[in-house]
Write a protein that holds these residues in place. Structure first.
Motif, PDB file in Angstrom:
ATOM      1  N   CYS A 156       0.870  -1.182   0.000  1.00 46.11           N
ATOM      2  CA  CYS A 156       0.000   0.000   0.000  1.00 46.11           C
ATOM      3  C   CYS A 156       0.906   1.231   0.000  1.00 46.11           C
ATOM      4  CB  CYS A 156      -0.888  -0.023   1.245  1.00 46.11           C
ATOM      5  SG  CYS A 156      -1.927   1.424   1.338  1.00 46.11           S
ATOM      6  N   ALA A 157       1.064   1.861  -1.172  1.00 45.37           N
ATOM      7  CA  ALA A 157       2.012   2.977  -1.300  1.00 45.37           C
ATOM      8  C   ALA A 157       1.375   4.305  -0.904  1.00 45.37           C
ATOM      9  CB  ALA A 157       2.534   3.047  -2.730  1.00 45.37           C
ATOM     10  N   VAL A 158       0.082   4.447  -1.181  1.00 46.72           N
ATOM     11  CA  VAL A 158      -0.659   5.642  -0.772  1.00 46.72           C
ATOM     12  C   VAL A 158      -1.877   5.145  -0.007  1.00 46.72           C
ATOM     13  CG1 VAL A 158      -1.955   7.655  -1.580  1.00 46.72           C
ATOM     14  CG2 VAL A 158       0.156   7.012  -2.745  1.00 46.72           C
TER      15      VAL A 158
ATOM     16  N   SER B 117      12.333   8.842   1.824  1.00 46.71           N
ATOM     17  CA  SER B 117      12.303   7.986   0.645  1.00 46.71           C
ATOM     18  C   SER B 117      11.361   6.798   0.877  1.00 46.71           C
ATOM     19  CB  SER B 117      13.730   7.519   0.428  1.00 46.71           C
ATOM     20  OG  SER B 117      13.802   6.817  -0.736  1.00 46.71           O
ATOM     21  N   GLY B 118      10.552   6.477  -0.109  1.00 46.78           N
ATOM     22  CA  GLY B 118       9.656   5.319  -0.018  1.00 46.78           C
ATOM     23  C   GLY B 118       8.318   5.615   0.643  1.00 46.78           C
ATOM     24  N   CYS B 119       8.044   6.884   1.005  1.00 48.83           N
ATOM     25  CA  CYS B 119       6.792   7.172   1.729  1.00 48.83           C
ATOM     26  C   CYS B 119       5.601   7.346   0.795  1.00 48.83           C
ATOM     27  CB  CYS B 119       6.957   8.375   2.656  1.00 48.83           C
ATOM     28  SG  CYS B 119       7.107   9.928   1.780  1.00 48.83           S
ATOM     29  N   GLY B 120       5.831   7.319  -0.526  1.00 48.53           N
ATOM     30  CA  GLY B 120       4.689   7.332  -1.452  1.00 48.53           C
ATOM     31  C   GLY B 120       4.522   8.615  -2.256  1.00 48.53           C
ATOM     32  N   LYS B 121       5.529   9.510  -2.226  1.00 52.67           N
ATOM     33  CA  LYS B 121       5.403  10.799  -2.915  1.00 52.67           C
ATOM     34  C   LYS B 121       5.264  10.615  -4.431  1.00 52.67           C
ATOM     35  CE  LYS B 121       9.445  12.243  -1.362  1.00 52.67           C
ATOM     36  NZ  LYS B 121       9.909  11.006  -0.678  1.00 52.67           N
ATOM     37  N   SER B 122       6.179   9.842  -5.007  1.00 50.06           N
ATOM     38  CA  SER B 122       6.146   9.678  -6.473  1.00 50.06           C
ATOM     39  C   SER B 122       4.887   8.949  -6.907  1.00 50.06           C
ATOM     40  CB  SER B 122       7.367   8.901  -6.970  1.00 50.06           C
ATOM     41  OG  SER B 122       8.532   9.618  -6.729  1.00 50.06           O
ATOM     42  N   VAL B 123       4.465   7.951  -6.113  1.00 54.39           N
ATOM     43  CA  VAL B 123       3.272   7.181  -6.481  1.00 54.39           C
ATOM     44  C   VAL B 123       2.042   8.102  -6.463  1.00 54.39           C
ATOM     45  CG1 VAL B 123       1.761   5.283  -5.794  1.00 54.39           C
ATOM     46  CG2 VAL B 123       4.239   4.961  -5.783  1.00 54.39           C
ATOM     47  N   LEU B 124       1.969   8.995  -5.484  1.00 54.70           N
ATOM     48  CA  LEU B 124       0.861   9.960  -5.453  1.00 54.70           C
ATOM     49  C   LEU B 124       0.888  10.827  -6.718  1.00 54.70           C
ATOM     50  CD1 LEU B 124      -1.489  11.438  -4.065  1.00 54.70           C
ATOM     51  CD2 LEU B 124       0.154  12.719  -2.730  1.00 54.70           C
TER      52      LEU B 124
ATOM     53  N   PRO C 272      -0.271  -1.014 -14.719  1.00 53.98           N
ATOM     54  CA  PRO C 272      -1.592  -1.654 -14.688  1.00 53.98           C
ATOM     55  C   PRO C 272      -1.838  -2.503 -13.435  1.00 53.98           C
ATOM     56  CG  PRO C 272      -0.294  -2.381 -16.604  1.00 53.98           C
ATOM     57  CD  PRO C 272       0.510  -1.349 -15.917  1.00 53.98           C
ATOM     58  N   TYR C 273      -0.788  -2.996 -12.790  1.00 57.94           N
ATOM     59  CA  TYR C 273      -1.007  -3.833 -11.600  1.00 57.94           C
ATOM     60  C   TYR C 273      -1.240  -3.002 -10.334  1.00 57.94           C
ATOM     61  CZ  TYR C 273       3.995  -2.976 -11.064  1.00 57.94           C
ATOM     62  OH  TYR C 273       5.199  -2.363 -10.956  1.00 57.94           O
ATOM     63  N   ALA C 274      -1.298  -1.669 -10.494  1.00 52.96           N
ATOM     64  CA  ALA C 274      -1.625  -0.821  -9.331  1.00 52.96           C
ATOM     65  C   ALA C 274      -3.140  -0.731  -9.212  1.00 52.96           C
ATOM     66  CB  ALA C 274      -1.035   0.570  -9.530  1.00 52.96           C
TER      67      ALA C 274
HETATM   68  N1  LIG Z   1       5.943   0.330  -9.736  1.00 54.16           N
HETATM   69  C1  LIG Z   1       5.975  -0.124  -8.486  1.00 54.16           C
HETATM   70  N2  LIG Z   1       5.724  -1.419  -8.202  1.00 54.16           N
HETATM   71  C2  LIG Z   1       5.707  -1.871  -6.928  1.00 54.16           C
HETATM   72  N3  LIG Z   1       5.943  -1.111  -5.843  1.00 54.16           N
HETATM   73  C3  LIG Z   1       6.211   0.189  -6.067  1.00 54.16           C
HETATM   74  C4  LIG Z   1       6.244   0.752  -7.397  1.00 54.16           C
HETATM   75  N4  LIG Z   1       6.517   2.075  -7.295  1.00 54.16           N
HETATM   76  C5  LIG Z   1       6.668   2.332  -5.978  1.00 54.16           C
HETATM   77  N5  LIG Z   1       6.487   1.212  -5.240  1.00 54.16           N
HETATM   78  C6  LIG Z   1       6.535   1.122  -3.769  1.00 54.16           C
HETATM   79  O1  LIG Z   1       5.656   2.106  -3.252  1.00 54.16           O
HETATM   80  C7  LIG Z   1       6.221   2.737  -2.108  1.00 54.16           C
HETATM   81  C8  LIG Z   1       6.274   4.235  -2.331  1.00 54.16           C
HETATM   82  O2  LIG Z   1       7.200   4.520  -3.378  1.00 54.16           O
HETATM   83  P1  LIG Z   1       7.507   5.967  -3.946  1.00 54.16           P
HETATM   84  O3  LIG Z   1       6.242   6.711  -4.139  1.00 54.16           O
HETATM   85  O4  LIG Z   1       8.351   5.783  -5.153  1.00 54.16           O
HETATM   86  O5  LIG Z   1       8.346   6.624  -2.768  1.00 54.16           O
HETATM   87  P2  LIG Z   1       9.002   8.090  -2.691  1.00 54.16           P
HETATM   88  O6  LIG Z   1       8.334   8.783  -1.545  1.00 54.16           O
HETATM   89  O7  LIG Z   1      10.448   7.856  -2.396  1.00 54.16           O
HETATM   90  O8  LIG Z   1       8.779   8.761  -4.014  1.00 54.16           O
HETATM   91  C9  LIG Z   1       7.576   2.090  -1.888  1.00 54.16           C
HETATM   92  O9  LIG Z   1       7.412   1.076  -0.928  1.00 54.16           O
HETATM   93  C10 LIG Z   1       7.908   1.521  -3.236  1.00 54.16           C
HETATM   94  O10 LIG Z   1       8.733   0.392  -3.106  1.00 54.16           O
END
Ligand SMILES: Nc1ncnc2c1ncn2[C@@H]1O[C@H](COP(=O)(O)OP(=O)(O)O)[C@@H](O)[C@H]1O
Ligand SMILES: [Mg+2]
Length: 316
Positions: A30-32, A51-58, A68-70
């Motif tokens: 669960c990234a976000v 790092s890894g807290c979900g910023k890029s995923v948001l 697609p697997y998100a």
């Molecule tokens: N494409 C992906 N597939 C699987 N897990 C992912 C993917 N992208 C990010 N994650 C996981 O989601 C979480 C948040 O990642 P990310 O948003 O990249 O962090 P950051 O805050 O550093 O930008 C991390 O645990 C990362 O490993």
């Protein structure tokens, strides 16, 4: 809510109960995690956190660029109209421009700057000649005195700072109202960081009024951003202005105290593992002032001061 406050809420990017879960063979990540937040129009918002807290995923969710697997739940809006992956991708470049993380990974090493800028200009549906002219104009606007030479160049012929400026030019190519910049200063030295800051600020002269800047670089955030959102373990724990000067959430306080300029006061414990979803506040296991309730329930969004939102039971 007053009419003005309602309008302010509509203008900008609004996220309601957004969750992003990566379904992986080894388990769900669960990234976000149920994020509800608002990034106001006309402001530069910094999205900060470890790092890894979900910023890029948001950020990727807002742009409809997740793999697609998100699995995505919740709602996102731009100026009140829904952002689905499809509508978000249609708006990419024209309404929301992206300055992606890491120029060396984002620029194609096998294609010239001209080819890459022209691709960024495609949504404008210009003829080839006009597109070339626009590419040249963009490079001049982003501080390249000899645009012709740069257009012919391949990325490896440019310095890191120049590559970053090319990416900024590509992100701004179709004059979007919003820019999302993901770690724009990552891996750059001090001089280049300050160049990137100037370039981002100059985007405002190019009509980009609103930005979401994902960054680790707190001096950049301090000097560039009007407002900030602090993320931890997939959640936004604090949002508003003056956060670096007066942090209200215990996580933000610990995060700032751990910075070199504040004497590296290390935070006890570790962040929840990716995929671990705690029933209460995600920071409770490390929080110096946690009470039993913090481990059991999620704190609601509180507003202890005007313009600030904090999720912590001490303010309830
Ligand atoms: N494409 C992906 N597939 C699987 N897990 C992912 C993917 N992208 C990010 N994650 C996981 O989601 C979480 C948040 O990642 P990310 O948003 O990249 O962090 P950051 O805050 O550093 O930008 C991390 O645990 C990362 O490993
Ligand atoms: Mg990131």
């Amino acid at each position: 809510m007053t009419g003005a406050a309602e309008q302010q809420r509509i203008n900008g990017i609004t996220v309601e109960e957004l969750s992003v879960i990566f379904r992986l063979p080894e388990g769900d990540v669960c990234a976000v995690d149920s994020v509800s937040t608002h990034f106001p129009e006309g402001k530069i918002t910094g999205l900060i956190g470890e790092s890894g807290c979900g910023k890029s995923v948001l950020g990727l969710a807002l742009l409809g660029l997740l793999p697609p697997y998100a699995s995505v739940a919740g709602e996102m809006y731009l100026d009140g109209s829904p952002l689905t992956p499809e509508t978000a991708r249609k708006r990419l470049g024209t309404e929301i421009g992206l300055i992606p993380q890491s120029p060396s990974d984002s620029l194609n090493p096998a294609r010239t700057v001209s080819a890459q800028l022209q691709e960024a200009l495609l949504p404008l549906k210009l003829g080839r000649k006009q597109r070339m002219m626009k590419a040249r104009e963009l490079l001049s606007a982003f501080g390249f005195p000899e645009p012709e030479r740069i257009l012919r160049a391949y990325p490896h012929e440019l310095s890191g700072g120049m590559q970053q400026r090319v990416l900024c030019a590509a992100g701004a190519a179709c004059s979007p109202r919003w820019i999302l910049a993901d770690e724009p200063t990552k891996g750059l030295d001090r001089d280049l960081r300050s160049q990137v800051r100037e370039t981002l600020l100059s985007l405002r002269e190019h009509g980009v009024k609103s930005m979401l800047v994902i960054t680790h670089d707190l001096p950049l955030a301090r000097s560039l951003c009007d407002t900030m959102a602090v993320m931890y373990a997939g959640q936004v724990l604090e949002l508003g202005s003056g956060i670096l000067e007066k942090p209200l959430h215990p996580y933000t306080r610990s995060f700032l105290a751990a910075l070199p300029e504040n004497g590296f006061q290390s935070m006890p414990g570790v962040a929840p593992k990716a995929g671990e979803r705690l029933p209460g506040c995600p920071f409770a296991p490390r929080c110096p002032i946690a009470v039993p309730r913090c481990h059991q329930e999620r704190p609601p969004a509180c507003s202890p001061e005007p313009g600030k939102t904090v999720r912590c039971f001490q303010y309830v």
